[in-house]
Design a protein around this motif. Sequence first.
Motif, PDB file in Angstrom:
ATOM      1  N   VAL A  36       0.908   2.991   4.171  1.00  0.00           N
ATOM      2  CA  VAL A  36       0.191   1.533   3.840  1.00  0.00           C
ATOM      3  C   VAL A  36      -0.875   1.793   3.261  1.00  0.00           C
ATOM      4  CG1 VAL A  36       0.071  -0.639   4.866  1.00  0.00           C
ATOM      5  CG2 VAL A  36       1.986   0.981   5.416  1.00  0.00           C
ATOM      6  N   VAL A  37      -1.931   2.464   3.864  1.00  0.00           N
ATOM      7  CA  VAL A  37      -3.172   2.379   3.494  1.00  0.00           C
ATOM      8  C   VAL A  37      -3.252   2.946   1.950  1.00  0.00           C
ATOM      9  CG1 VAL A  37      -5.651   3.388   3.771  1.00  0.00           C
ATOM     10  CG2 VAL A  37      -4.230   2.536   5.733  1.00  0.00           C
ATOM     11  N   ALA A  38      -2.739   4.048   1.796  1.00  0.00           N
ATOM     12  CA  ALA A  38      -2.611   4.591   0.338  1.00  0.00           C
ATOM     13  C   ALA A  38      -2.004   3.760  -0.549  1.00  0.00           C
ATOM     14  CB  ALA A  38      -1.773   5.895   0.246  1.00  0.00           C
ATOM     15  N   ALA A  39      -0.907   2.923  -0.165  1.00  0.00           N
ATOM     16  CA  ALA A  39      -0.137   1.908  -1.163  1.00  0.00           C
ATOM     17  C   ALA A  39      -1.419   0.852  -1.488  1.00  0.00           C
ATOM     18  CB  ALA A  39       0.857   1.417  -0.587  1.00  0.00           C
ATOM     19  N   PHE A  40      -1.891   0.517  -0.492  1.00  0.00           N
ATOM     20  CA  PHE A  40      -2.927  -0.657  -0.751  1.00  0.00           C
ATOM     21  C   PHE A  40      -4.145  -0.078  -1.746  1.00  0.00           C
ATOM     22  CE2 PHE A  40      -6.999  -2.456   0.580  1.00  0.00           C
ATOM     23  CZ  PHE A  40      -6.760  -3.747   0.325  1.00  0.00           C
ATOM     24  N   SER A 109      -9.424   7.720  -2.588  1.00  0.00           N
ATOM     25  CA  SER A 109      -8.688   8.657  -3.492  1.00  0.00           C
ATOM     26  C   SER A 109      -7.644   7.936  -4.200  1.00  0.00           C
ATOM     27  CB  SER A 109      -7.996   9.633  -2.457  1.00  0.00           C
ATOM     28  OG  SER A 109      -8.905  10.468  -2.045  1.00  0.00           O
ATOM     29  N   ALA A 110      -6.990   6.912  -3.543  1.00  0.00           N
ATOM     30  CA  ALA A 110      -5.916   6.001  -4.097  1.00  0.00           C
ATOM     31  C   ALA A 110      -6.330   5.325  -5.269  1.00  0.00           C
ATOM     32  CB  ALA A 110      -5.049   5.351  -3.129  1.00  0.00           C
ATOM     33  N   VAL A 111      -7.420   4.763  -5.178  1.00  0.00           N
ATOM     34  CA  VAL A 111      -8.249   3.772  -6.105  1.00  0.00           C
ATOM     35  C   VAL A 111      -8.478   4.995  -7.241  1.00  0.00           C
ATOM     36  CG1 VAL A 111     -10.211   2.771  -6.782  1.00  0.00           C
ATOM     37  CG2 VAL A 111      -9.089   2.140  -4.503  1.00  0.00           C
ATOM     38  N   LEU A 112      -9.001   5.894  -7.142  1.00  0.00           N
ATOM     39  CA  LEU A 112      -9.371   6.922  -8.300  1.00  0.00           C
ATOM     40  C   LEU A 112      -8.052   7.357  -9.161  1.00  0.00           C
ATOM     41  CD1 LEU A 112     -11.964   9.009  -6.796  1.00  0.00           C
ATOM     42  CD2 LEU A 112     -12.377   7.338  -8.498  1.00  0.00           C
ATOM     43  N   VAL A 113      -7.006   7.648  -8.288  1.00  0.00           N
ATOM     44  CA  VAL A 113      -5.825   7.947  -8.879  1.00  0.00           C
ATOM     45  C   VAL A 113      -5.264   7.002 -10.055  1.00  0.00           C
ATOM     46  CG1 VAL A 113      -3.309   8.160  -8.281  1.00  0.00           C
ATOM     47  CG2 VAL A 113      -4.829   9.343  -7.045  1.00  0.00           C
ATOM     48  N   MET A 151       0.564  -6.612  -8.731  1.00  0.00           N
ATOM     49  CA  MET A 151      -0.255  -6.054  -7.881  1.00  0.00           C
ATOM     50  C   MET A 151       0.737  -6.180  -6.520  1.00  0.00           C
ATOM     51  SD  MET A 151      -4.120  -6.977  -8.512  1.00  0.00           S
ATOM     52  CE  MET A 151      -4.611  -6.117  -6.888  1.00  0.00           C
ATOM     53  N   ALA A 152       1.525  -7.174  -6.375  1.00  0.00           N
ATOM     54  CA  ALA A 152       2.054  -7.612  -5.021  1.00  0.00           C
ATOM     55  C   ALA A 152       3.348  -6.589  -5.015  1.00  0.00           C
ATOM     56  CB  ALA A 152       2.562  -8.863  -4.921  1.00  0.00           C
ATOM     57  N   LEU A 153       4.059  -6.496  -6.486  1.00  0.00           N
ATOM     58  CA  LEU A 153       5.168  -5.616  -6.712  1.00  0.00           C
ATOM     59  C   LEU A 153       5.081  -4.372  -6.174  1.00  0.00           C
ATOM     60  CD1 LEU A 153       7.062  -7.407  -9.552  1.00  0.00           C
ATOM     61  CD2 LEU A 153       7.951  -7.164  -7.200  1.00  0.00           C
ATOM     62  N   SER A 154       3.806  -3.715  -6.784  1.00  0.00           N
ATOM     63  CA  SER A 154       3.295  -2.354  -6.742  1.00  0.00           C
ATOM     64  C   SER A 154       2.990  -2.032  -5.300  1.00  0.00           C
ATOM     65  CB  SER A 154       1.918  -2.100  -7.476  1.00  0.00           C
ATOM     66  OG  SER A 154       2.071  -2.551  -8.729  1.00  0.00           O
ATOM     67  N   PHE A 155       2.285  -2.899  -4.451  1.00  0.00           N
ATOM     68  CA  PHE A 155       2.228  -2.780  -3.106  1.00  0.00           C
ATOM     69  C   PHE A 155       3.658  -2.667  -2.071  1.00  0.00           C
ATOM     70  CE2 PHE A 155       1.305  -4.263   1.342  1.00  0.00           C
ATOM     71  CZ  PHE A 155       0.459  -3.210   1.721  1.00  0.00           C
ATOM     72  N   VAL A 156       4.452  -3.640  -2.563  1.00  0.00           N
ATOM     73  CA  VAL A 156       5.633  -3.636  -1.956  1.00  0.00           C
ATOM     74  C   VAL A 156       6.324  -2.128  -2.132  1.00  0.00           C
ATOM     75  CG1 VAL A 156       7.947  -4.728  -1.479  1.00  0.00           C
ATOM     76  CG2 VAL A 156       5.950  -6.195  -1.452  1.00  0.00           C
ATOM     77  N   VAL A 157       6.530  -1.905  -3.346  1.00  0.00           N
ATOM     78  CA  VAL A 157       7.152  -0.774  -3.668  1.00  0.00           C
ATOM     79  C   VAL A 157       6.605   0.723  -3.350  1.00  0.00           C
ATOM     80  CG1 VAL A 157       7.985   0.635  -5.636  1.00  0.00           C
ATOM     81  CG2 VAL A 157       8.275  -1.726  -5.893  1.00  0.00           C
ATOM     82  N   PHE A 158       5.230   0.750  -3.523  1.00  0.00           N
ATOM     83  CA  PHE A 158       4.662   1.916  -2.847  1.00  0.00           C
ATOM     84  C   PHE A 158       4.752   2.102  -1.378  1.00  0.00           C
ATOM     85  CE2 PHE A 158       1.191   1.954  -6.735  1.00  0.00           C
ATOM     86  CZ  PHE A 158       2.143   2.307  -7.496  1.00  0.00           C
ATOM     87  N   THR A 159       4.630   0.764  -0.691  1.00  0.00           N
ATOM     88  CA  THR A 159       4.761   0.914   0.633  1.00  0.00           C
ATOM     89  C   THR A 159       6.036   1.516   1.127  1.00  0.00           C
ATOM     90  OG1 THR A 159       3.294  -0.771   0.984  1.00  0.00           O
ATOM     91  CG2 THR A 159       4.596  -0.504   2.710  1.00  0.00           C
ATOM     92  N   ALA A 160       7.127   0.914   0.365  1.00  0.00           N
ATOM     93  CA  ALA A 160       8.554   1.227   0.571  1.00  0.00           C
ATOM     94  C   ALA A 160       8.767   3.059   0.387  1.00  0.00           C
ATOM     95  CB  ALA A 160       9.493   0.506  -0.117  1.00  0.00           C
ATOM     96  N   TYR A 161       8.214   3.323  -0.607  1.00  0.00           N
ATOM     97  CA  TYR A 161       8.212   4.647  -0.777  1.00  0.00           C
ATOM     98  C   TYR A 161       7.641   5.469   0.392  1.00  0.00           C
ATOM     99  CZ  TYR A 161      10.035   4.990  -5.618  1.00  0.00           C
ATOM    100  OH  TYR A 161      10.790   5.190  -6.946  1.00  0.00           O
TER     101      TYR A 161
END
Length: 200
Positions: A36-40, A109-113, A151-161
């Motif tokens: 969840v932190v990485a998705a954020f 790290s996630a932000v840099l990615v 951004m909201a969609l990205s967070f939800v999808v990344f969190t699901a993964y």
Amino acid sequence: MSIAFLLTALVVTVTPGTGVVYTVAAGLSHGRRASVVAAFGCTLGIVPHLAATITGLAALLHTSAVAYETVKYLGVGYLLYMAWAVYRGKGALQVEEAQPRPAARVILSAVLVNLLNPKLTLFFVAFLPQFVPSGASGSVGAMLRLGAVFMALSFVVFTAYGLCAAAVRDRLLARPRVMTGIRRVFAACFVGLSARLAVA
């Protein structure tokens, strides 16, 4: 809100890329919280691209070959660094059962990615303006709203993964050889993503 925008944004976020790979790696190695932190963090990495689009910096990146190449190869270099760290059992896929990885480190790290990905900025340049009336008052506000939805969609999808990856984490930890194989696969994914970015 346009249905076409929502569908296209969903397709873009669901399609695996650097953010998805990083979030899945965080879920596998550190569990649900880290995923969840990485998705954020990956979602935060979208903010500079949105800001660049609104201020016109993205247009400069689009028209200046030197600026684009500089950002692009910084991104390539960082993805190769991620590949090496993952292959060596460090970074995103470093399994630490006793002490979880600090949230600030995961977010950085996630932000840099996502930050070092010029294709994301160019996506905003080519995509968002199509849904904002040219020259209309309130266009900046409209772009901010669309960016927030993306951004909201990205967070939800990344969190699901990430949560799906975290769900099978315990089984994988019991099989060190499988984890070694997964590290190699993820390292190859980062190398592949860096190669795709390099030839873009």
